[in-house]
Every structure is written in C-alpha cells, then in structure tokens.
Design an enzyme around this catalytic site. Structure first.
Site, PDB file in Angstrom:
ATOM      1  N   VAL A  70      26.915 -12.770   2.302  1.00 42.48           N
ATOM      2  CA  VAL A  70      28.044 -12.986   1.404  1.00 42.48           C
ATOM      3  C   VAL A  70      29.317 -13.099   2.235  1.00 42.48           C
ATOM      4  O   VAL A  70      29.627 -12.218   3.039  1.00 42.48           O
ATOM      5  CB  VAL A  70      28.187 -11.837   0.387  1.00 42.48           C
ATOM      6  CG1 VAL A  70      29.449 -12.011  -0.453  1.00 42.48           C
ATOM      7  CG2 VAL A  70      26.959 -11.774  -0.510  1.00 42.48           C
ATOM      8  N   ALA A 115      32.781 -10.310   5.395  1.00 40.50           N
ATOM      9  CA  ALA A 115      31.438 -10.775   5.038  1.00 40.50           C
ATOM     10  C   ALA A 115      30.476  -9.600   5.144  1.00 40.50           C
ATOM     11  O   ALA A 115      30.810  -8.542   5.671  1.00 40.50           O
ATOM     12  CB  ALA A 115      30.996 -11.909   5.956  1.00 40.50           C
ATOM     13  N   LYS A 116      29.275  -9.784   4.639  1.00 40.81           N
ATOM     14  CA  LYS A 116      28.218  -8.793   4.789  1.00 40.81           C
ATOM     15  C   LYS A 116      26.878  -9.472   4.587  1.00 40.81           C
ATOM     16  O   LYS A 116      26.772 -10.470   3.868  1.00 40.81           O
ATOM     17  CB  LYS A 116      28.370  -7.664   3.768  1.00 40.81           C
ATOM     18  CG  LYS A 116      27.785  -6.349   4.237  1.00 40.81           C
ATOM     19  CD  LYS A 116      28.669  -5.706   5.292  1.00 40.81           C
ATOM     20  CE  LYS A 116      28.166  -4.338   5.688  1.00 40.81           C
ATOM     21  NZ  LYS A 116      29.109  -3.662   6.603  1.00 40.81           N
ATOM     22  N   GLY A 117      25.859  -8.924   5.226  1.00 38.96           N
ATOM     23  CA  GLY A 117      24.510  -9.451   5.063  1.00 38.96           C
ATOM     24  C   GLY A 117      23.560  -8.332   4.695  1.00 38.96           C
ATOM     25  O   GLY A 117      23.837  -7.153   4.943  1.00 38.96           O
ATOM     26  N   ASP A 156      24.427  -2.673  10.923  1.00 34.24           N
ATOM     27  CA  ASP A 156      24.807  -1.832   9.803  1.00 34.24           C
ATOM     28  C   ASP A 156      23.628  -0.903   9.537  1.00 34.24           C
ATOM     29  O   ASP A 156      22.736  -0.759  10.395  1.00 34.24           O
ATOM     30  CB  ASP A 156      25.154  -2.688   8.573  1.00 34.24           C
ATOM     31  CG  ASP A 156      25.908  -1.915   7.500  1.00 34.24           C
ATOM     32  OD1 ASP A 156      27.121  -1.744   7.650  1.00 34.24           O
ATOM     33  OD2 ASP A 156      25.266  -1.475   6.527  1.00 34.24           O
TER      34      ASP A 156
END
Length: 424
Positions: A70, A115-117, A156
């Site tokens: 995202v 952003a992040k995954g 993360d």
C-alpha cells in the site's frame, strides 16, 4: 408478552486500524483548518496492490498466500515502509500502517512518503526455504511499484535482514543489482551499521529525553517492556545502559518480573539458549496481559498493535506509555489514559529511529559511501532529540497531547507538499 424486558446493551463498536489513524488525522485537520480537498486526498491510499503469492511448501503442497503493498502518499518523496509477515497483516492493517508512515516520515522531516507491505502468513511455522520462496514470489509480484526513487521496503514484524537480502536479490534478478531498493539489509550487502538497533535506540532516546524533561534520574524510573523481539530487546538493552531500571519484559511465550531490576546482559545470554525470556531467574513469571497493568513508571508496548484498549486501559498503572509498537493503543484506550492523566509518547515519534536510519542507509547506497557506526548513531541522536523537543514544545504551546502535536506537525508538512506540487 407483557412484562418482558426489552432493554438491550450494545457492544462497543470495534474501530479498525485505518479508522484509528484517520481519527487522529481528521482531528489534526480540524485544528489546523486544513483544506477539505487535502483531507479528502489523505483519507485513502494513492495505490494499493494485492498480490497472489503461491508457494510450494517443503512437503510439496501448494499454499496460496495473500500479499499487499500500500502506497499512501508520496508528496514528500519516494514511498517508504516495512514489509510485515503476520497472520493479521490484512489490507486494513497494512493500509493503516502506510498512513502512519506518511506522518512519521513527515514528523521526522525525512524526504519520504508513506507505504507498507504485508503477507498474511505465520513465519514462525515456516522453514527458511519456504520463507525464501515466499519472499521472492512476493517481491516479483509487487516489483513493478518498487524503485530506489519510487518505493523502498524495509523489515517489520516477522521479517528481518535476511528477508531484505532475499528481496534485494529477487528485485535485482529482474532489474539489475540495486542495493538501495531495500533498507535494513545485512551490512555485507550494503546495509548500514546501526540499523538493527535503530528503532530500540530511538525509543530509549525518547525515554531519556522525557526523564530529563521531568528532572527524574533514569535509575529512579521503573520500566516494563512488552515484547522482546528486535525493538523490545534493543530498547531494554540501551535503556538499561542509560541507567533505567527495567523491571519486566515479555515475549510470546511469557514474561518475567523483578521489582529490583533485571540484568539485561544476563537475560540476553539466557534468551540466546532458551529462545524466550520465560524461565529466567532471578525473576517471577508474569503474563503479557499482567505486564500491561504492572505498577511501573514507563510502560513500553513493543510487540503488536491494539494491546491497550477500553477493556484494560483503566487498569494501566504506568504514568507514561511509550509506543514502541505501531498503534498499540486504541482510540478508546487513549481516551481513558488521557482521563487518567497518563502521558503517551506516540508511535510516530517513539519508534521513528528505524525509518530514520533507513534514510541514512538509503543515502549511503545512493552515494556508494558507507558511514561509520559513530556517525550513524550521532545523526540518529541529533534527529531524535530535535524532533522530541519540537514535538513537546508544540504540545506545550498549543495545550495538546504529544500525539496531537505529532500529527499536527506531520500533517502540516504533508499538506504543504501536496499544495506545492499542485495535487489539489
């Protein structure tokens, strides 16, 4: 039918992670009188990629996982954010974390967007070869939205340096050797010295600066830390070196408590053999839930999100909560803590040491010039102290809580970039 009691009690509505973040953003927008068009732009993500991630497991069965990347907002620079491997890393969770990254990078004045995954899997029940295949397939399926000047992932929850090495290699197989495509890599592959300890060190620096502001010596401050992964263990280690009295720590297998303080160096030696803090002596066993309600000065939730809620916030005895994890306090829990006059240092400040040193790593990769550890730690120290001072000064000036001041600063900077670039 007469006499029947028709009174019903309604369950409190669960607020999703994305709604939780939006509440803080919208409240900040109201305080700042941010133009409605800017707020509308920030309510949703700029791009959301959903990827099917099929993996051939070691027993030759095929499992299909669901993965996401995202990209919330890139007005201030390339997208930046970690990749999470966790059973609950669904789209809403990843979307909320991407939003948080937008404001975290802005608060720290880093030239990044948010952003992040995530991949919905349980890495604790997968072999190294299965995780390797999962990582490579996921990277291949989101590779078209990544780039050194487009989107730079990092570790993360559930991922680490090895995961980033696999991501870098998978991306490089298609696009050419590109070490700057990820941060949090092993030093041998272009990673930065100090990156592994950066998030925990940033948390400890915030604790030290708050103690200094309160004019209380660290040795007089009792600290309880929930979570003993990368962030929690480094927080405990560095806080202990600074003189704080760490009286309780926990991990997924249990926790320990010693009101006289825990020898963190000895605990690390125990953990290296046992794989858990549980069973360490001299200390009493304690559950993760009980740790949150322990009589202490600083409580540091450093594991998963949403652990302090309306159900347990009233029983929190700490006078300060330092959010080392991402959104560990729900909005309802936050309101209860505020009513109890518990100070909360927000996650977008407290755990920003990781993305700050990721920025240093990215710049080193671009310049192809590695910094010594001393420079990395010195630059991190200066950034964390300056931002802590700015945030607390803003909160005092405006009569707001630290979380509100953090979002006010972050939103101001993001909104300004959006307007300068002509997005609205």
């Amino acid at each position: 039918m007469g006499g029947a009691d028709m009174t019903t009690t309604s369950e409190p509505r669960h607020v999703s992670p994305t709604e939780s973040v939006l509440q803080s953003v919208i409240a900040a927008a109201d305080r700042l009188r941010t133009p409605p068009e800017v707020v509308d732009l920030l309510r949703t993500s700029w791009r959301e990629v959903r990827a099917q991630v099929p993996v051939r497991m070691d027993d030759r069965t095929l499992r299909i996982f669901e993965g996401y990347r995202v990209q919330h907002n890139g007005a201030r620079g390339p997208y930046k954010g970690g990749v999470r491997f966790h059973p609950k890393a669904d789209l809403d969770e990843v979307r909320a974390l991407a939003m948080l990254m937008t404001y975290k990078c802005a608060l720290m004045d880093l030239p990044f967007g948010g952003a992040k995954g995530g991949v919905m899997c349980d890495p604790t029940h997968m072999s190294e070869t299965e995780l390797n295949r999962l990582t490579r397939t996921y990277t291949q399926h989101i590779g078209m939205v990544l780039g050194v000047n487009r989107d730079i992932p990092a570790p993360d929850m559930g991922t680490n340096q090895q995961t980033m090495a696999w991501m870098m290699d998978a991306y490089g197989a298609r696009y050419g050797y590109t070490p700057g495509i990820v941060t949090g890599k092993p030093v041998e592959l272009g990673g930065s010295y100090g990156r592994d300890q950066a998030t925990g060190r940033g948390v400890a620096i915030c604790m030290r600066e708050l103690a200094r502001m309160e004019r209380v010596a660290p040795q007089d401050i009792r600290v309880a830390i929930q979570g003993y992964g990368n962030v929690g263990s480094w927080t405990a280690r560095i806080a202990s070196e600074m003189g704080f009295r760490v009286i309780a720590v926990s991990d997924v297998k249990g926790g320990i408590w010693n009101p006289d303080g825990i020898d963190i160096a000895a605990l690390d030696r125990w953990f290296a053999v046992a794989g858990s803090v549980a069973g360490f002596e001299p200390a009493e066993p304690i559950t993760n839930e009980a740790l949150l309600e322990l009589d202490c000065d600083y409580l540091v939730p450093a594991a998963i999100g949403e652990v302090i809620t309306e159900e347990n916030a009233a029983r929190v005895k700490a006078r300060v909560v330092v959010e080392a994890a991402n959104h560990p306090v729900t909005p309802a829990g936050d309101a209860i803590l505020r009513a109890k006059k518990v100070l909360v240092l927000p996650d977008i400040l407290a755990n920003a040491g990781g993305v700050t040193v990721s920025y240093f790593e990215w710049t080193q990769n671009i310049q192809q010039f590695r910094w010594p550890l001393e420079r990395v730690l010195d630059e991190l120290e200066k950034r964390m102290v300056a931002t802590f001072d700015e945030l607390m000064t803003r909160a005092a000036r405006d009569g707001t809580q630290p979380r509100e001041a953090a979002f006010d600063i972050g939103l101001e900077r993001v909104a300004r970039a959006i307007q300068l670039r002509g997005f609205v």
